[in-house]
Scaffold this active site. Sequence first.
Site, PDB file in Angstrom:
ATOM      1  N   THR A   1      -3.611  88.942  65.483  1.00  0.00           N
ATOM      2  CA  THR A   1      -2.107  89.481  65.486  1.00  0.00           C
ATOM      3  C   THR A   1      -1.925  90.719  66.041  1.00  0.00           C
ATOM      4  O   THR A   1      -1.244  90.928  66.923  1.00  0.00           O
ATOM      5  CB  THR A   1      -1.485  89.244  63.982  1.00  0.00           C
ATOM      6  OG1 THR A   1      -1.489  87.739  63.737  1.00  0.00           O
ATOM      7  CG2 THR A   1       0.075  89.659  64.001  1.00  0.00           C
TER       8      THR A   1
ATOM      9  N   ALA B   1     -16.441  87.982  63.219  1.00  0.00           N
ATOM     10  CA  ALA B   1     -16.932  89.496  63.237  1.00  0.00           C
ATOM     11  C   ALA B   1     -16.240  90.349  61.979  1.00  0.00           C
ATOM     12  O   ALA B   1     -16.828  90.964  61.437  1.00  0.00           O
ATOM     13  CB  ALA B   1     -16.578  90.434  64.554  1.00  0.00           C
ATOM     14  N   ASP B   2     -14.982  89.986  61.924  1.00  0.00           N
ATOM     15  CA  ASP B   2     -14.137  90.850  60.756  1.00  0.00           C
ATOM     16  C   ASP B   2     -14.703  90.070  59.366  1.00  0.00           C
ATOM     17  O   ASP B   2     -14.697  91.111  58.425  1.00  0.00           O
ATOM     18  CB  ASP B   2     -12.703  90.374  60.923  1.00  0.00           C
ATOM     19  CG  ASP B   2     -12.316  89.023  60.983  1.00  0.00           C
ATOM     20  OD1 ASP B   2     -13.258  88.019  61.147  1.00  0.00           O
ATOM     21  OD2 ASP B   2     -11.193  88.517  60.596  1.00  0.00           O
TER      22      ASP B   2
ATOM     23  N   ASP C   1      -8.998  88.061  52.549  1.00  0.00           N
ATOM     24  CA  ASP C   1      -8.493  88.685  53.564  1.00  0.00           C
ATOM     25  C   ASP C   1      -7.171  88.179  54.155  1.00  0.00           C
ATOM     26  O   ASP C   1      -7.075  87.091  54.547  1.00  0.00           O
ATOM     27  CB  ASP C   1      -9.350  89.107  54.984  1.00  0.00           C
ATOM     28  CG  ASP C   1      -8.929  89.695  55.912  1.00  0.00           C
ATOM     29  OD1 ASP C   1      -7.844  90.258  55.812  1.00  0.00           O
ATOM     30  OD2 ASP C   1      -9.762  90.243  56.754  1.00  0.00           O
TER      31      ASP C   1
ATOM     32  N   VAL D   1      -6.147  96.978  65.520  1.00  0.00           N
ATOM     33  CA  VAL D   1      -6.037  98.228  64.718  1.00  0.00           C
ATOM     34  C   VAL D   1      -6.870  99.249  65.353  1.00  0.00           C
ATOM     35  O   VAL D   1      -8.282  99.048  65.713  1.00  0.00           O
ATOM     36  CB  VAL D   1      -6.371  98.042  63.534  1.00  0.00           C
ATOM     37  CG1 VAL D   1      -5.938  99.270  62.829  1.00  0.00           C
ATOM     38  CG2 VAL D   1      -5.579  96.810  62.873  1.00  0.00           C
TER      39      VAL D   1
ATOM     40  N   GLY E   1      -7.663  91.717  65.944  1.00  0.00           N
ATOM     41  CA  GLY E   1      -7.421  90.313  65.390  1.00  0.00           C
ATOM     42  C   GLY E   1      -6.638  89.757  66.074  1.00  0.00           C
ATOM     43  O   GLY E   1      -6.306  90.022  67.074  1.00  0.00           O
TER      44      GLY E   1
ATOM     45  N   ASP F   1     -10.502  97.262  65.477  1.00  0.00           N
ATOM     46  CA  ASP F   1     -10.402  96.031  64.921  1.00  0.00           C
ATOM     47  C   ASP F   1      -9.449  95.166  65.464  1.00  0.00           C
ATOM     48  O   ASP F   1      -8.356  95.359  65.285  1.00  0.00           O
ATOM     49  CB  ASP F   1     -10.312  96.233  63.415  1.00  0.00           C
ATOM     50  CG  ASP F   1     -10.135  94.847  62.699  1.00  0.00           C
ATOM     51  OD1 ASP F   1     -10.718  93.806  63.252  1.00  0.00           O
ATOM     52  OD2 ASP F   1      -9.348  94.747  61.605  1.00  0.00           O
TER      53      ASP F   1
END
Length: 257
Positions: A10, A109-110, A130, A13, A8, A6
């Site tokens: 920042t 996508a998230d 989120d 993961v 992002g 994942d």
Amino acid sequence: MLLAIDAGNTNVVFAIYDGDRQRGLWRIGTDRNRTADEYMVWLIQLMGLKGLKAVDIHGAVIASVVPGATFNLKRLCKDHFGCEPVIVGQPEVELGTRALVDKPEEVGADRLVNTVAAFAAHKCAMIVIDFGTATTFDVVDEDGNYRGGVIAPGLNLSLEALQLAASKLPRIEIAQPPNVIGTNTIECMQSGMFWGYVGLIEGLVSRIRAEFGRPMKVLATGGLAVFFAKATHVIEHTDNELTLRGLLQIHKRNMGQ
């Protein structure tokens, strides 16, 4: 085993799953210039601490909101783990949800992955909050489709902007102050950040529910989800690994499982 990634704004993961059981979870700061080899040197050492090896990985899935990082993450999967990753957002990848918005191709996508995971867990209309670099509010309908949402600046981003714009304000940690009315600069800033975001959460949830016009549960994910869930009754569920669980489900769907 499955490698789920994942990426992002920042952090990136990485999680490894053996079936539905998570075997490892690690984070690294997002860097668009980090190469596949650099990722591998870092990741393989952490995997070794869990008794895992590169040959244990037989599949991979990626959700990325950082296009500059996606290429090297794909190379990581192909060159070092020997597998072609499922990449959320590619036309051939089936998600199990539809983005019923003006421009579906613009949805992160998230946010789609969170929609998949939230609906799979609760089977009802939902608001998914989120807490990331941005704070997003995503609307999931009764059929599990993504219906739009809200994007607001993340808490850390807002705090950094405040400190940059006002040179006399000190750097503070995010914390719940003892009172709403601060009696010193630090407490005043903490109150604005903390209770200001509680007000943002409660206000937007109320307006989304009123506009949607039907009952909706509220689920929060991200690093600050539990922190804010303790301060407001509107957050009914928390799940800090929602995105990873969504990636696991999407990979299963595309592998015909």
